[in-house]
Design an enzyme around this catalytic site. Structure first.
Site: not given
Ligand code: KDG
Ligand code: MG
Length: 402
Positions: A37, A122, A147, A159, A210, A212, A236, A262, A283, A312, A316, A339, A402
Site C-alpha cells: 500500500n 472489522h 475487531r 485512522y 488495533d 495502529h 494489535e 503487519e 500478523r 493480516h 490492500d 483477518e 499513526w
Molecule cells: O495498508 C495499511 C492497512 O493494511 C492497515 O491500515 C490495516 O491495520 C490494518 C489492519 O489491521 O488490517
Molecule cells: Mg493493523
C-alpha cells in the site's frame, strides 16, 4: 519445465493492486500478489528491473532454490519492497506447482488441519453507540470474532475509521493527508468502548482491537491492564514494531494477548519477540513476508513457542494474497485466526476467487493451485491511481506514529 515469461499487472479496481503473472512452457501460469500500500510502483520496479530478468529460464518446480537465490543472492536483504517482490514470485511458483500436480496449494504444505478458517470482521463506528450497533450486525451475520474500532471523542479523524459506511481504505488519492492524534483522549476512551461492547454483547464474542502502533510502551501497558477485565482476544500493534523492547514492558504489566507484525517483512523481525514469548500472534502475511515459503518457516518457528498465526488480511492485500494466507491457515497447526475484510464489488470484475465466508468462517474450494485468477483485459480498464497513507501529528503539530 521452464519459466518463459513474467509480467507485472498494476490495476486499480477501487484501489491499487500489483499482481505478478509467471508463464511456463507447459502453458500453466501462476499468480502472486505484489501489492504494498502506497509503494506499489516500487515493488513493480523491483520485480521488473531486478528479479524477473533472472527468473526467466528457471524451473518453476524448484521453489526453495528460487527463494534463496533471490533472498541470499541480493546483497541488500529484507525490507518491505524486496520481500513483497520475493513473495509474489514465491506465491506464483506455488500456484504453478499446485496446477501442475492438480491439487490445491494447502495439500502441498501439509494438507488440511481443519475444515474451516475462523475469521474476524472489522466493526467500526463513529462513536461507541454506533460501534455497539455494528457489533450486533456482525454477530447477526454469524461472526464470532470482531475487531472493534471507533471514532474517539475530541479527535476529528481516527485512522482506519471510515466516514459512515464507506469501505475501509486508509490510503487516499494524491499526497499524504495529515491528521491529528491525542493518545490521552484515546486511552481514556478505549476501555469505556470495551465495557459497552461487553455489556451489550456478552462474554462469548471474541473482541480484538488495533492500536495502529501509536502508544509508548508505558501507555500500552496501561491500556493492556485496563482492558484485561474485558478479556480481549488480542490487542494489535500496541507499540511501533521497531521498538521491540517496548513489548517487554507491556508483557511485564499485563496479560492481554498481543498480535504484531503487519508491517514486518521477515522471520528475523520476530526472533526476539517469539523466543522471549513477548507476543501471542504473528500478523506478517505471506504477501508481505517472502510468500508461502517464508510464512511457513515463520509459523513453524512460532509454533515451538506456542505463538499462533493471525495473518493480516486488509483489503490492500489482493485476492491472490488473501488466498495464499488462507491455504496456510488451512494447513498450519498453530493457526489462530485470519483477518477478513471483503473487497469492494468492483474487484470481482478483475479477479475471481475460490474462497467464501459463511457464518464467520472462511471456506476454500479444492481448485488446483491458489484458485484465484485475473482478467487482464478488465484490469486495463482500471489504471493505477496514486494514493498515500496519511501522516499523523500530535495536537501541537509534532509528527507522531499513526
Ligand atoms: O495498508 C495499511 C492497512 O493494511 C492497515 O491500515 C490495516 O491495520 C490494518 C489492519 O489491521 O488490517
Ligand atoms: Mg493493523
Amino acid at each position: 519445465m521452464k519459466i518463459t515469461d513474467a509480467r507485472v499487472i498494476v490495476s486499480c479496481p477501487g484501489r491499487n493492486f500489483v499482481t505478478l503473472k509467471v508463464m511456463t512452457d507447459g502453458g500453466v501460469y501462476g499468480l502472486g500478489d505484489a501489492t504494498l500500500n502506497g509503494r506499489e510502483k516500487a515493488v513493480a520496479s523491483c520485480l521488473e528491473d531486478h528479479l524477473l530478468p533472472s527468473l526467466i529460464g528457471r524451473d518453476p518446480a524448484n521453489i526453495e532454490d528460487v527463494w534463496h537465490y533471490f533472498y541470499k543472492g541480493a546483497y541488500w536483504k529484507r525490507g518491505g519492497v524486496n520481500m513483497a517482490a520475493i513473495a509474489a514470485v514465491d506465491t506464483a511458483l506455488w500456484d504453478i506447482k499446485g496446477k501442475v500436480l492438480g491439487t490445491p496449494v494447502y495439500n502441498l504444505i501439509g494438507g488440511r488441519s481443519r475444515d474451516r478458517i475462523m475469521v474476524y470482521a472489522h466493526v467500526t463506528g463513529g462513536d461507541a453507540a454506533e460501534t455497539v450497533d455494528r457489533v450486533h450486525e456482525a454477530t447477526a451475520a454469524g461472526f464470532r470474532a470482531v475487531r472493534i474500532q471507533s471514532g474517539i471523542p475530541g479527535i476529528d479523524h481516527t485512522y482506519g475509521v471510515p466516514h459512515g459506511r464507506a469501505p475501509y481504505e486508509p490510503a487516499e488519492p494524491g499526497l499524504p493527508r495529515e491528521y491529528f492524534w491525542d493518545s490521552s483522549r484515546y486511552l481514556n476512551f478505549i476501555p469505556k468502548l470495551f465495557a459497552r461492547v461487553r455489556q451489550a454483547c456478552g462474554d462469548e464474542l471474541h473482541l480484538l482491537h488495533d492500536v495502529h502502533h501509536r502508544l509508548t510502551p508505558v501507555e500500552a501497558a496501561r491500556l493492556g491492564r485496563e482492558l484485561e477485565p474485558f478479556h480481549p482476544f488480542w490487542i494489535e500493534d500496541p507499540v511501533s514494531g521497531e521498538l521491540q523492547e517496548g513489548l517487554r514492558l507491556l508483557r511485564a504489566h499485563s496479560v492481554v494477548p498481543v498480535a504484531i507484525g503487519e508491517v514486518f517483512n521477515s522471520v528475523y523481525d520476530y526472533t526476539a519477540l517469539i523466543s522471549e514469548q513477548l507476543i501471542d500472534f504473528v500478523r506478517l502475511p505471506p504477501a508481505h513476508g517472502g510468500g508461502i515459503t517464508h510464512a511457513l518457516k515463520t509459523a513453524a518457528f512460532a509454533s515451538i513457542y506456542h505463538v499462533q498465526t493471525g495473518f493480516h488480511g486488509a483489503t490492500d492485500i489482493s485476492p491472490v494474497g488473501l488466498a495464499a494466507a488462507l491455504h496456510c491457515d488451512l494447513a498450519l497447526n498453530n493457526f489462530g485466526i485470519q483477518e477478513y475484510m471483503p473487497h469492494q464489488e468492483v474487484v470481482r470484475e478483475v479477479f475471481s476467487w475460490n474462497y467464501e465466508c459463511r457464518d464467520g468462517d472462511m471456506y476454500l474450494s479444492d481448485r488446483p493451485g491458489l484458485g484465484v485468477d485475473i482478467d487482464e483485459t478488465k484490469a486495463k480498464k482500471y489504471p493505477y491511481r496514486p494514493a498515500s497513507l496519511p501522516v499523523n501529528r500530535k495536537t501541537d503539530g509534532t509528527v507522531s506514529y499513526w
